[in-house]
Write an enzyme that holds these catalytic residues in place. Sequence first.
Site, PDB file in Angstrom:
ATOM      1  N   LYS A 125       0.736   9.909   6.100  1.00  0.00           N
ATOM      2  CA  LYS A 125      -0.057   9.012   5.263  1.00  0.00           C
ATOM      3  C   LYS A 125      -1.039   8.270   6.161  1.00  0.00           C
ATOM      4  O   LYS A 125      -0.839   8.165   7.371  1.00  0.00           O
ATOM      5  CB  LYS A 125       0.845   8.002   4.552  1.00  0.00           C
ATOM      6  CG  LYS A 125       0.269   7.480   3.245  1.00  0.00           C
ATOM      7  CD  LYS A 125       0.349   8.491   2.126  1.00  0.00           C
ATOM      8  CE  LYS A 125      -0.165   7.916   0.814  1.00  0.00           C
ATOM      9  NZ  LYS A 125      -0.014   8.842  -0.307  1.00  0.00           N
ATOM     10  N   ASP A 165      -6.099   8.696  -2.091  1.00  0.00           N
ATOM     11  CA  ASP A 165      -5.082   7.774  -2.601  1.00  0.00           C
ATOM     12  C   ASP A 165      -5.862   6.623  -3.218  1.00  0.00           C
ATOM     13  O   ASP A 165      -7.043   6.780  -3.568  1.00  0.00           O
ATOM     14  CB  ASP A 165      -4.149   7.309  -1.472  1.00  0.00           C
ATOM     15  CG  ASP A 165      -2.883   6.624  -1.981  1.00  0.00           C
ATOM     16  OD1 ASP A 165      -1.921   7.339  -2.291  1.00  0.00           O
ATOM     17  OD2 ASP A 165      -2.850   5.378  -2.070  1.00  0.00           O
TER      18      ASP A 165
END
Length: 450
Positions: A125, A165
């Site tokens: 991430k 995201d």
Amino acid sequence: MSYIHNTITQLMASSPAQAEFYQAVEEVLESLEPLLESETRYRDSGIIERMVEPERQIMFRIPWVDDKGKVQVNKGYRIEFNSALGPYKGGLRFHPSVNAGIIKFLGFEQIFKNSLTGLAIGGGKGGANFNPKGRSDQEIMRFCQSFMNELYRHIGPTTDVPAGDIGVGAREIGYMFGQYKRLTGRYEGVLTGKGLLWGGSLVRKEATGYGCVYFAQNMLQAHADSLAGKTCLVSGAGNVAIYTIEKLYQLGARPVTCSDSTGTLYDCHGINLETLKQIKEEHRGSLAEYLEEHPKAEFTPVEAYPEDGHAVWRYAADAAFPCATQNELTEADARALIGNGVRCISEGANMPLTPEAVEVFIAERIHYGPGKAANAGGVATSQLEMAQNASMQQWTFEQVDERLQQIMAGIYQRCSETAKAFDQPHNLVLGANIAGFRRVADAMLEQGVV
């Protein structure tokens, strides 16, 4: 002191002040207790201690110039958490709340989410504490280019493949891909969520929301029920929420809420999807604008929210879909939902429930799909985009959607069968965590101490 408690204590000492990360780790490790007691090889090989530490943590500054000619500096992150199953895969988040703890929580969750898909992708991430709201396209382009000036050194189609995201959509992916191509001279599938003209996949935009609804449908079908005719609550108004609402309508349900940073919208007749898309995808405006076209709807500003939770969860409904952000649904919200008739929860966001809320739903045996299972449709379709890039093809919408439905059905089956094997058939949190962990842990054992 128990093994798990000792592991978390050591993690807090080595990674201080990262509350969301501790929360994510604790939730997973507590679910693993029955497995660790029956299969000591994971403990003997230090799998837990290795899994909670990222393989690599990259932090860097991002200098850029705003439209007034002033130099701005943000902080960037890429956490490459675990590559036992394949190249690191996970989104980039641009939001002022981003810090190392947030990115580590998201990256840790991503390990198990990616594992549950059955696809060959590891967990990672990244992001930056940059707020794209109110910034011009030129400012966002300059920021994205500066961000990629550092990130490009660490990513690649068989190494680490970021996606979007919160705060990172097709526009941001485009700017970053262009800079990557300029820096490397290579045209390759190094980012997913790309434009359809240059390597993107159909259904990618819809995938997380669609997948969240498919997971709920699988949960209900396993109990001879369906979403048809059900009233649904949805939080958020971004990509995940919009396409959760779209798929709910397609399956015969009636979504009546959504929310953004300014407040909660309730329309008893059902959220008008066309108006919502105009406000959020075209104008990037506030949900309060919805009332201009639909004056009978209700808008509750953030200032009027209940002190113990969120207004979006205080309406009567049959099912709820948290699609906004972490810890958005409290214990009080959970009890209000149950009191108002909700019997199915499917998480579109990452860790949107507080631990206390999760306990309430499990104790009441509500159909509850945890995020690492229910919202895996986005990353699954990202991997399908990688497959299309590798073969230099583009599949039809129907082909990708069919694969997505199969993947979500497979995820539900893995979670359900694992929960039943540990005599907790109603507990898909345990099922998801153990099923996701096993696949990664077994790969780590086979690859040695690395």
